[in-house]
Scaffold this motif. Sequence first.
Motif, PDB file in Angstrom:
ATOM      1  N   LEU A 129       0.827  -1.201   0.000  1.00  0.00           N
ATOM      2  CA  LEU A 129       0.000   0.000   0.000  1.00  0.00           C
ATOM      3  C   LEU A 129       0.867   1.260   0.000  1.00  0.00           C
ATOM      4  O   LEU A 129       0.608   2.205  -0.751  1.00  0.00           O
ATOM      5  CB  LEU A 129      -0.919  -0.014   1.229  1.00  0.00           C
ATOM      6  CG  LEU A 129      -1.948   1.093   1.319  1.00  0.00           C
ATOM      7  CD1 LEU A 129      -2.924   1.004   0.152  1.00  0.00           C
ATOM      8  CD2 LEU A 129      -2.689   1.008   2.633  1.00  0.00           C
ATOM      9  N   LEU A 130       1.925   1.272   0.799  1.00  0.00           N
ATOM     10  CA  LEU A 130       2.839   2.421   0.838  1.00  0.00           C
ATOM     11  C   LEU A 130       3.561   2.610  -0.500  1.00  0.00           C
ATOM     12  O   LEU A 130       3.700   3.733  -0.984  1.00  0.00           O
ATOM     13  CB  LEU A 130       3.848   2.258   1.976  1.00  0.00           C
ATOM     14  CG  LEU A 130       3.279   2.378   3.394  1.00  0.00           C
ATOM     15  CD1 LEU A 130       4.347   2.044   4.423  1.00  0.00           C
ATOM     16  CD2 LEU A 130       2.728   3.766   3.627  1.00  0.00           C
ATOM     17  N   PHE A 131       4.022   1.512  -1.098  1.00  0.00           N
ATOM     18  CA  PHE A 131       4.707   1.605  -2.388  1.00  0.00           C
ATOM     19  C   PHE A 131       3.769   2.083  -3.487  1.00  0.00           C
ATOM     20  O   PHE A 131       4.150   2.876  -4.345  1.00  0.00           O
ATOM     21  CB  PHE A 131       5.341   0.271  -2.788  1.00  0.00           C
ATOM     22  CG  PHE A 131       6.607  -0.036  -2.063  1.00  0.00           C
ATOM     23  CD1 PHE A 131       7.634   0.895  -1.977  1.00  0.00           C
ATOM     24  CD2 PHE A 131       6.791  -1.264  -1.467  1.00  0.00           C
ATOM     25  CE1 PHE A 131       8.808   0.622  -1.315  1.00  0.00           C
ATOM     26  CE2 PHE A 131       7.961  -1.552  -0.795  1.00  0.00           C
ATOM     27  CZ  PHE A 131       8.982  -0.613  -0.709  1.00  0.00           C
ATOM     28  N   SER A 132       2.535   1.613  -3.487  1.00  0.00           N
ATOM     29  CA  SER A 132       1.589   2.041  -4.526  1.00  0.00           C
ATOM     30  C   SER A 132       1.262   3.530  -4.394  1.00  0.00           C
ATOM     31  O   SER A 132       0.969   4.194  -5.384  1.00  0.00           O
ATOM     32  CB  SER A 132       0.310   1.205  -4.484  1.00  0.00           C
ATOM     33  OG  SER A 132      -0.404   1.467  -3.293  1.00  0.00           O
ATOM     34  N   ALA A 133       1.332   4.052  -3.189  1.00  0.00           N
ATOM     35  CA  ALA A 133       1.105   5.486  -2.997  1.00  0.00           C
ATOM     36  C   ALA A 133       2.341   6.296  -3.389  1.00  0.00           C
ATOM     37  O   ALA A 133       2.232   7.433  -3.831  1.00  0.00           O
ATOM     38  CB  ALA A 133       0.723   5.764  -1.550  1.00  0.00           C
ATOM     39  N   ALA A 134       3.536   5.722  -3.237  1.00  0.00           N
ATOM     40  CA  ALA A 134       4.783   6.452  -3.509  1.00  0.00           C
ATOM     41  C   ALA A 134       5.153   6.478  -4.985  1.00  0.00           C
ATOM     42  O   ALA A 134       5.773   7.437  -5.449  1.00  0.00           O
ATOM     43  CB  ALA A 134       5.921   5.832  -2.702  1.00  0.00           C
ATOM     44  N   ILE A 135       4.779   5.464  -5.742  1.00  0.00           N
ATOM     45  CA  ILE A 135       5.207   5.375  -7.145  1.00  0.00           C
ATOM     46  C   ILE A 135       4.725   6.555  -7.987  1.00  0.00           C
ATOM     47  O   ILE A 135       5.519   7.130  -8.724  1.00  0.00           O
ATOM     48  CB  ILE A 135       4.804   4.013  -7.753  1.00  0.00           C
ATOM     49  CG1 ILE A 135       5.724   2.947  -7.174  1.00  0.00           C
ATOM     50  CG2 ILE A 135       4.872   4.032  -9.269  1.00  0.00           C
ATOM     51  CD1 ILE A 135       5.418   1.552  -7.587  1.00  0.00           C
ATOM     52  N   PRO A 136       3.468   6.997  -7.922  1.00  0.00           N
ATOM     53  CA  PRO A 136       3.077   8.173  -8.714  1.00  0.00           C
ATOM     54  C   PRO A 136       3.882   9.421  -8.360  1.00  0.00           C
ATOM     55  O   PRO A 136       4.126  10.271  -9.209  1.00  0.00           O
ATOM     56  CB  PRO A 136       1.596   8.364  -8.379  1.00  0.00           C
ATOM     57  CG  PRO A 136       1.128   7.020  -7.956  1.00  0.00           C
ATOM     58  CD  PRO A 136       2.308   6.386  -7.269  1.00  0.00           C
ATOM     59  N   ALA A 137       4.320   9.527  -7.131  1.00  0.00           N
ATOM     60  CA  ALA A 137       5.120  10.685  -6.730  1.00  0.00           C
ATOM     61  C   ALA A 137       6.516  10.640  -7.359  1.00  0.00           C
ATOM     62  O   ALA A 137       7.177  11.676  -7.478  1.00  0.00           O
ATOM     63  CB  ALA A 137       5.228  10.740  -5.212  1.00  0.00           C
TER      64      ALA A 137
END
Length: 185
Positions: free
Chosen positions: A20-28
Amino acid sequence: MRQDGITLFDLMIALAICALLFSAAIPALNPMIEKYSSESVSRQIYHAYQLGRQYSINHHQNVTICGSNSGTQCEREWSKYILVFVDADNDQEISTGDTQILTSSVDAERGSITTRVALRKPHTIVTPRGDAKFAGSMIYCPASNDANFAQRVTWNPVGRPYLGRDVDGDGIIEYTDGHPIRCPQ
């Protein structure tokens, strides 16, 4: 009796939180990746120009530098190759009798590069003195057409290349006349 350690359920919960954390960080990370990709393309063009200029001075020959989609012919709008060659027959195309110095694949598939040279030429020629017969620039626009990630490599009449700069601090590189680079929408 109590046992210390983690269970499979604990491990699955921890992995789900990480995912969940990685999926939120990738667009950034996308803007950063686009910025570094653009800078990589502009540096590749810059180094190819420097190579052509040095070859011209060392071998006392005119050297043609241009972009190409075919890998053999100079074009104004391109995204695949940068060509550096001695154009013996002056046809802006690598053919029999020409000395090919560099045909480099440019990682610009996700964008486009426009060559802006004096007299609307698709190429420049560097003379044995190191000067450019046609001053100009190559401008890279990413596929997103976001001018914040556009790059410019310019060479002046004395043949000195330089990377474009953001002079006014707005995050967009300017043309030599001070206007910001614009990418087609």
